[in-house]
Scaffold this motif. Sequence first.
Motif, short mmCIF file in Angstrom:
data_model
loop_
_atom_site.label_atom_id
_atom_site.label_comp_id
_atom_site.label_asym_id
_atom_site.label_seq_id
_atom_site.Cartn_x
_atom_site.Cartn_y
_atom_site.Cartn_z
N ILE A 65 0.84 -1.20 0.00
CA ILE A 65 0.00 0.00 0.00
C ILE A 65 0.88 1.26 0.00
N THR A 66 1.90 1.26 0.82
CA THR A 66 2.82 2.40 0.87
C THR A 66 3.53 2.58 -0.47
N TYR A 67 3.95 1.47 -1.07
CA TYR A 67 4.60 1.50 -2.39
C TYR A 67 3.65 2.10 -3.43
N GLY A 68 2.41 1.66 -3.42
CA GLY A 68 1.42 2.16 -4.37
C GLY A 68 1.22 3.66 -4.24
N LYS A 69 1.12 4.13 -3.02
CA LYS A 69 0.94 5.57 -2.79
C LYS A 69 2.15 6.35 -3.29
N SER A 70 3.35 5.84 -3.02
CA SER A 70 4.56 6.58 -3.43
C SER A 70 4.72 6.58 -4.95
N VAL A 71 4.38 5.47 -5.63
CA VAL A 71 4.47 5.43 -7.10
C VAL A 71 3.49 6.42 -7.72
N CYS A 72 2.27 6.45 -7.21
CA CYS A 72 1.27 7.38 -7.75
C CYS A 72 1.68 8.83 -7.53
N LYS A 73 2.27 9.12 -6.38
CA LYS A 73 2.71 10.48 -6.11
C LYS A 73 3.89 10.85 -7.00
N GLU A 74 4.84 9.93 -7.15
CA GLU A 74 6.02 10.20 -7.97
C GLU A 74 5.65 10.40 -9.44
N LYS A 75 4.75 9.58 -9.96
CA LYS A 75 4.37 9.66 -11.38
C LYS A 75 3.20 10.61 -11.61
N GLU A 76 2.66 11.16 -10.52
CA GLU A 76 1.51 12.06 -10.60
C GLU A 76 0.39 11.43 -11.43
N ASN A 77 0.03 10.23 -11.02
CA ASN A 77 -0.96 9.46 -11.76
C ASN A 77 -1.86 8.70 -10.78
N TYR A 78 -3.01 8.27 -11.27
CA TYR A 78 -3.92 7.46 -10.47
C TYR A 78 -3.45 6.01 -10.44
N GLY A 79 -3.82 5.33 -9.38
CA GLY A 79 -3.55 3.91 -9.25
C GLY A 79 -4.67 3.28 -8.43
N LYS A 80 -4.57 2.00 -8.21
CA LYS A 80 -5.60 1.35 -7.39
C LYS A 80 -5.03 0.16 -6.64
N ILE A 81 -5.63 -0.10 -5.50
CA ILE A 81 -5.35 -1.28 -4.69
C ILE A 81 -6.55 -2.19 -4.85
N VAL A 82 -6.32 -3.40 -5.36
CA VAL A 82 -7.40 -4.35 -5.59
C VAL A 82 -7.26 -5.50 -4.59
N VAL A 83 -8.27 -5.70 -3.76
CA VAL A 83 -8.29 -6.77 -2.77
C VAL A 83 -9.27 -7.82 -3.30
N SER A 84 -8.77 -9.03 -3.57
CA SER A 84 -9.58 -10.06 -4.22
C SER A 84 -9.71 -11.31 -3.35
N ASP A 96 -8.90 -14.53 -5.89
CA ASP A 96 -7.49 -14.86 -6.12
C ASP A 96 -6.69 -14.92 -4.83
N ASN A 97 -7.31 -14.54 -3.70
CA ASN A 97 -6.66 -14.51 -2.39
C ASN A 97 -5.37 -13.68 -2.44
N ASN A 98 -5.49 -12.47 -3.01
CA ASN A 98 -4.32 -11.60 -3.06
C ASN A 98 -4.73 -10.14 -2.99
N ILE A 99 -3.71 -9.30 -2.81
CA ILE A 99 -3.88 -7.85 -2.82
C ILE A 99 -2.91 -7.32 -3.87
N ARG A 100 -3.42 -6.50 -4.80
CA ARG A 100 -2.58 -5.99 -5.91
C ARG A 100 -2.61 -4.48 -5.95
N PHE A 101 -1.49 -3.92 -6.39
CA PHE A 101 -1.43 -2.50 -6.73
C PHE A 101 -1.26 -2.42 -8.24
N VAL A 102 -2.05 -1.57 -8.88
CA VAL A 102 -1.95 -1.36 -10.33
C VAL A 102 -1.88 0.14 -10.59
N GLU A 103 -0.84 0.56 -11.32
CA GLU A 103 -0.69 1.96 -11.71
C GLU A 103 -1.19 2.07 -13.14
#
Length: 148
Positions: free
Chosen positions: A53-72, A75-82
């Motif tokens: 989650i922290t990685y996802g927030k920092s990538v979105c801030k650095e690239k000034e772009n939207y992203g999402k955290i998908v909890v499934s 698939d029994n996983n948590i994903r970050f997608v930029e």
Amino acid sequence: MMKKRGFTLIETIASISILLIFMSVSISVYKLKNSLKSDIDVTNYIYEIQNLITYGKSVCKEKENYGKIVVSTKDNNIRFVENWDNIEKSVNLPNDLKVISQFTAYITPQGKLEKGNTISLLDKDKKRYDITIGVGVDIITIKGEIIK
């Protein structure tokens, strides 16, 4: 004079009692070891999720772009997608640790979540862990409780 050919009843009972004490202590230590190992494994996965989650927030801030955290749960996983560069990172959970909440949380170009949510996990011992992600820069709280 007669030779002694075996053990008396008292000697046999004392020997069996000592063996039972040793067995009960060793079984208790074995159960404690397994419980501690399970707790350490779950804690490691919780920290991996927090780091994701922290990685996802920092990538979105650095690239000034939207992203999402998908909890499934499927698939029994948590994903970050930029969104633009298709950066993806995930935490795949083992079979004995299940995701029991499913949602998608969006991250703004400022590195903040649009809406807070809670990731709920259930381990093999029916202990529930709630990872609450607050709106803001990096507010993540973790709570565990036993479900009966």
